[in-house]
Design a protein around this motif. Structure first.
Motif, mmCIF file in Angstrom:
data_model
loop_
_atom_site.group_PDB
_atom_site.id
_atom_site.type_symbol
_atom_site.label_atom_id
_atom_site.label_comp_id
_atom_site.label_asym_id
_atom_site.label_seq_id
_atom_site.Cartn_x
_atom_site.Cartn_y
_atom_site.Cartn_z
ATOM 1 N N ALA A 206 5.947 3.587 -8.159
ATOM 2 C CA ALA A 206 4.874 3.504 -7.169
ATOM 3 C C ALA A 206 4.741 2.070 -6.644
ATOM 4 N N ALA A 207 4.863 1.100 -7.527
ATOM 5 C CA ALA A 207 4.768 -0.304 -7.101
ATOM 6 C C ALA A 207 5.929 -0.666 -6.179
ATOM 7 N N ARG A 208 7.111 -0.189 -6.467
ATOM 8 C CA ARG A 208 8.262 -0.458 -5.598
ATOM 9 C C ARG A 208 8.062 0.157 -4.224
ATOM 10 N N ALA A 209 7.572 1.394 -4.211
ATOM 11 C CA ALA A 209 7.336 2.051 -2.927
ATOM 12 C C ALA A 209 6.279 1.292 -2.128
ATOM 13 N N GLU A 210 5.242 0.840 -2.812
ATOM 14 C CA GLU A 210 4.187 0.075 -2.140
ATOM 15 C C GLU A 210 4.755 -1.242 -1.590
ATOM 16 N N ARG A 211 5.596 -1.892 -2.379
ATOM 17 C CA ARG A 211 6.212 -3.154 -1.941
ATOM 18 C C ARG A 211 7.125 -2.908 -0.738
ATOM 19 N N ARG A 212 7.886 -1.827 -0.765
ATOM 20 C CA ARG A 212 8.746 -1.513 0.386
ATOM 21 C C ARG A 212 7.919 -1.328 1.655
ATOM 22 N N GLU A 213 6.806 -0.611 1.520
ATOM 23 C CA GLU A 213 5.938 -0.398 2.677
ATOM 24 C C GLU A 213 5.375 -1.721 3.183
#
Length: 110
Positions: free
Chosen positions: A84-91
């Motif tokens: 979830a943190a990676r996805a948030e960072r990508r966004e």
């Protein structure tokens, strides 16, 4: 050369004697075991629940199983949080890139 052939012949005779002895039928006398004689009863099975080492081994096994289960659960939870943190960072990176691109397009040339 004669010593070597003598050694090889002796080794061959010893090997064949061992093979013959292993293949010979062995006479086994069937001893009658008294049913309640303590010398013939498997004491480890009788004292299984009373033996402190067995109790400790069982408790240790249960504790290890619980630890592994908790660890597995924590690892899956951690992996989900990291995902979830990676996805948030990508966004966030995508938004920053698009914002920066828009700013560059709107800036007047110097």
């Amino acid at each position: 050369m004669t010593k070597l052939s003598t050694i090889l012949a002796g080794t061959a005779v010893a090997m064949f004697a061992q093979i013959a002895a292993a293949q010979a039928p062995m006479s086994q006398s069937q001893a009658v075991v008294p049913p309640n004689d303590p010398a013939y009863i498997d004491q480890s099975r009788l004292n299984y629940t009373q033996d402190p080492y067995v109790k400790a081994r069982i408790a240790r096994g249960q504790a290890n199983a619980e630890y592994r289960a908790e660890r597995k659960e924590a690892r899956t939870e951690y992996k989900q949080e990291v995902g979830a943190a990676r996805a948030e960072r990508r966004e966030a990176v995508k938004d920053a890139n698009s914002t920066r691109a828009a700013e560059i397009r709107n800036e007047p040339m110097k």
